[in-house]
Design a protein around this motif. Structure first.
Motif, PDB file in Angstrom:
ATOM      1  N   PHE A   1      -0.051   0.699  -8.118  1.00 22.45           N
ATOM      2  CA  PHE A   1      -0.132   0.935  -7.118  1.00 22.45           C
ATOM      3  C   PHE A   1      -1.524   0.505  -6.263  1.00 22.45           C
ATOM      4  CE2 PHE A   1       0.618   4.024 -10.000  1.00 22.45           C
ATOM      5  CZ  PHE A   1       0.838   4.825  -9.650  1.00 22.45           C
ATOM      6  N   LYS A   2      -1.232   0.119  -5.036  1.00 20.92           N
ATOM      7  CA  LYS A   2      -2.144  -0.366  -4.440  1.00 20.92           C
ATOM      8  C   LYS A   2      -2.878  -0.186  -3.283  1.00 20.92           C
ATOM      9  CE  LYS A   2      -2.921  -4.539  -1.594  1.00 20.92           C
ATOM     10  NZ  LYS A   2      -2.583  -5.504  -0.770  1.00 20.92           N
ATOM     11  N   THR A   3      -4.079   0.783  -3.526  1.00 23.45           N
ATOM     12  CA  THR A   3      -4.359   1.326  -2.625  1.00 23.45           C
ATOM     13  C   THR A   3      -4.566   0.957  -1.096  1.00 23.45           C
ATOM     14  OG1 THR A   3      -6.623   0.806  -2.729  1.00 23.45           O
ATOM     15  CG2 THR A   3      -5.281   2.108  -4.488  1.00 23.45           C
ATOM     16  N   ASN A   4      -4.829   2.322  -0.284  1.00 22.97           N
ATOM     17  CA  ASN A   4      -5.415   2.109   1.070  1.00 22.97           C
ATOM     18  C   ASN A   4      -6.711   1.372   1.353  1.00 22.97           C
ATOM     19  OD1 ASN A   4      -3.313   3.047   2.190  1.00 22.97           O
ATOM     20  ND2 ASN A   4      -4.544   5.303   2.513  1.00 22.97           N
ATOM     21  N   SER A   5      -7.500   1.182   0.298  1.00 25.43           N
ATOM     22  CA  SER A   5      -8.359  -0.602   0.128  1.00 25.43           C
ATOM     23  C   SER A   5      -8.203  -1.677  -0.398  1.00 25.43           C
ATOM     24  CB  SER A   5     -10.302   0.638  -0.662  1.00 25.43           C
ATOM     25  OG  SER A   5      -9.045   1.025  -2.032  1.00 25.43           O
ATOM     26  N   ASP A   6      -7.548  -1.454  -0.609  1.00 20.76           N
ATOM     27  CA  ASP A   6      -6.209  -2.907  -1.379  1.00 20.76           C
ATOM     28  C   ASP A   6      -6.796  -2.990  -2.455  1.00 20.76           C
ATOM     29  OD1 ASP A   6      -5.509  -4.120   1.185  1.00 20.76           O
ATOM     30  OD2 ASP A   6      -7.237  -4.371   1.114  1.00 20.76           O
ATOM     31  N   LYS A   7      -7.138  -2.047  -3.411  1.00 22.06           N
ATOM     32  CA  LYS A   7      -7.267  -2.062  -5.103  1.00 22.06           C
ATOM     33  C   LYS A   7      -6.059  -1.571  -5.768  1.00 22.06           C
ATOM     34  CE  LYS A   7     -12.164  -0.108  -5.139  1.00 22.06           C
ATOM     35  NZ  LYS A   7     -13.032   0.809  -5.271  1.00 22.06           N
TER      36      LYS A   7
ATOM     37  N   VAL B   1       2.806   9.075  -3.518  1.00 16.95           N
ATOM     38  CA  VAL B   1       1.781   8.564  -3.424  1.00 16.95           C
ATOM     39  C   VAL B   1       0.898   9.501  -2.448  1.00 16.95           C
ATOM     40  CG1 VAL B   1      -0.138   6.374  -3.446  1.00 16.95           C
ATOM     41  CG2 VAL B   1       1.943   5.920  -4.305  1.00 16.95           C
ATOM     42  N   SER B   2      -0.417   9.197  -2.715  1.00 15.66           N
ATOM     43  CA  SER B   2      -1.320  10.453  -1.336  1.00 15.66           C
ATOM     44  C   SER B   2      -2.803  10.398  -2.060  1.00 15.66           C
ATOM     45  CB  SER B   2      -1.321  11.492  -1.932  1.00 15.66           C
ATOM     46  OG  SER B   2      -1.835  12.068  -0.512  1.00 15.66           O
ATOM     47  N   GLY B   3      -3.651   9.630  -1.874  1.00 17.76           N
ATOM     48  CA  GLY B   3      -4.779   8.679  -1.566  1.00 17.76           C
ATOM     49  C   GLY B   3      -4.941   7.925  -2.970  1.00 17.76           C
ATOM     50  N   ASP B   4      -5.654   8.417  -3.819  1.00 17.15           N
ATOM     51  CA  ASP B   4      -5.894   7.863  -5.181  1.00 17.15           C
ATOM     52  C   ASP B   4      -4.979   9.375  -6.528  1.00 17.15           C
ATOM     53  OD1 ASP B   4      -7.613   6.016  -4.980  1.00 17.15           O
ATOM     54  OD2 ASP B   4      -9.516   7.601  -5.177  1.00 17.15           O
ATOM     55  N   TYR B   5      -3.615   9.398  -5.730  1.00 18.11           N
ATOM     56  CA  TYR B   5      -3.320  10.016  -7.008  1.00 18.11           C
ATOM     57  C   TYR B   5      -1.813   9.703  -6.741  1.00 18.11           C
ATOM     58  CZ  TYR B   5      -6.591  13.203  -8.131  1.00 18.11           C
ATOM     59  OH  TYR B   5      -8.592  13.780  -8.218  1.00 18.11           O
ATOM     60  N   VAL B   6      -0.735  10.437  -7.643  1.00 24.02           N
ATOM     61  CA  VAL B   6       0.893  10.128  -7.563  1.00 24.02           C
ATOM     62  C   VAL B   6       1.627  11.723  -7.640  1.00 24.02           C
ATOM     63  CG1 VAL B   6       0.684   9.029 -10.146  1.00 24.02           C
ATOM     64  CG2 VAL B   6       2.991   8.603  -7.966  1.00 24.02           C
TER      65      VAL B   6
ATOM     66  N   LYS C   1       0.681  -1.310   0.064  1.00 27.49           N
ATOM     67  CA  LYS C   1       0.023  -0.076  -0.326  1.00 27.49           C
ATOM     68  C   LYS C   1       0.869   1.655  -0.163  1.00 27.49           C
ATOM     69  CE  LYS C   1      -4.244  -1.779   1.943  1.00 27.49           C
ATOM     70  NZ  LYS C   1      -4.747  -2.195   3.677  1.00 27.49           N
ATOM     71  N   GLY C   2       0.494   2.579  -1.016  1.00 26.13           N
ATOM     72  CA  GLY C   2       1.306   3.891  -0.654  1.00 26.13           C
ATOM     73  C   GLY C   2       2.879   3.375  -1.772  1.00 26.13           C
ATOM     74  N   ILE C   3       3.126   2.289  -2.084  1.00 28.14           N
ATOM     75  CA  ILE C   3       4.272   2.554  -2.564  1.00 28.14           C
ATOM     76  C   ILE C   3       4.592   1.764  -3.847  1.00 28.14           C
ATOM     77  CG2 ILE C   3       7.108   1.127  -2.884  1.00 28.14           C
ATOM     78  CD1 ILE C   3       7.197   1.222   0.323  1.00 28.14           C
ATOM     79  N   PRO C   4       4.299   2.725  -5.049  1.00 22.35           N
ATOM     80  CA  PRO C   4       4.449   2.197  -6.710  1.00 22.35           C
ATOM     81  C   PRO C   4       5.308   0.834  -6.760  1.00 22.35           C
ATOM     82  CG  PRO C   4       4.716   4.660  -6.443  1.00 22.35           C
ATOM     83  CD  PRO C   4       4.788   3.727  -4.690  1.00 22.35           C
ATOM     84  N   LYS C   5       5.099   0.454  -8.266  1.00 25.21           N
ATOM     85  CA  LYS C   5       6.111  -0.862  -7.995  1.00 25.21           C
ATOM     86  C   LYS C   5       5.943  -0.474 -10.491  1.00 25.21           C
ATOM     87  CE  LYS C   5       6.352  -5.564  -7.832  1.00 25.21           C
ATOM     88  NZ  LYS C   5       7.407  -5.668  -6.868  1.00 25.21           N
TER      89      LYS C   5
END
Length: 107
Positions: free
Chosen positions: A36-42, A62-67, A20-24
């Motif tokens: 991107f894995k969101t805080n809601s696991d999407k 990453v912040s919420g739905d944005y990078v 979560k929160g760490i781009p790959k």
């Protein structure tokens, strides 16, 4: 005759390989894609290139739905690849499916 676009689901990784929160960055068919894995696991995927100057979005914050692009701090949506106003531009977004523990992207 209308042109048709065919997509193929390509396996990219297992869910537990994303944090979560760490781009790959993952290369799919030779193209660099930022996941991107969101805080809601999407899990979301966009082309790993900012529409401004091509900055590597997989190295952004990453912040919420944005990078945030690491080069010039443009804020890019991980949902649809659009730059947040007043900036203008868009990078390609990909459809992602999770089946069991496997992650697939539509190419």
């Amino acid at each position: 005759m209308a042109e048709t676009t065919e997509t193929t689901a390509v396996y990219v990784a297992d869910v537990e390989e994303f944090t979560k929160g760490i781009p790959k960055e993952i290369f799919v068919n030779g193209e660099s894609i930022a996941f991107f894995k969101t805080n809601s696991d999407k899990i979301r995927a966009i082309r790993n290139s900012c529409p401004h100057k091509g900055g590597p979005l997989s190295q952004g914050i990453v912040s919420g739905d944005y990078v945030f692009c690491p080069l010039h701090d443009w804020k890019i949506s991980t949902v649809d690849g659009k730059a947040q106003a007043p900036d203008v531009g868009c990078t390609h977004s990909y459809s992602v499916q999770v089946e069991g523990s496997s992650v697939y992207i539509q190419i």
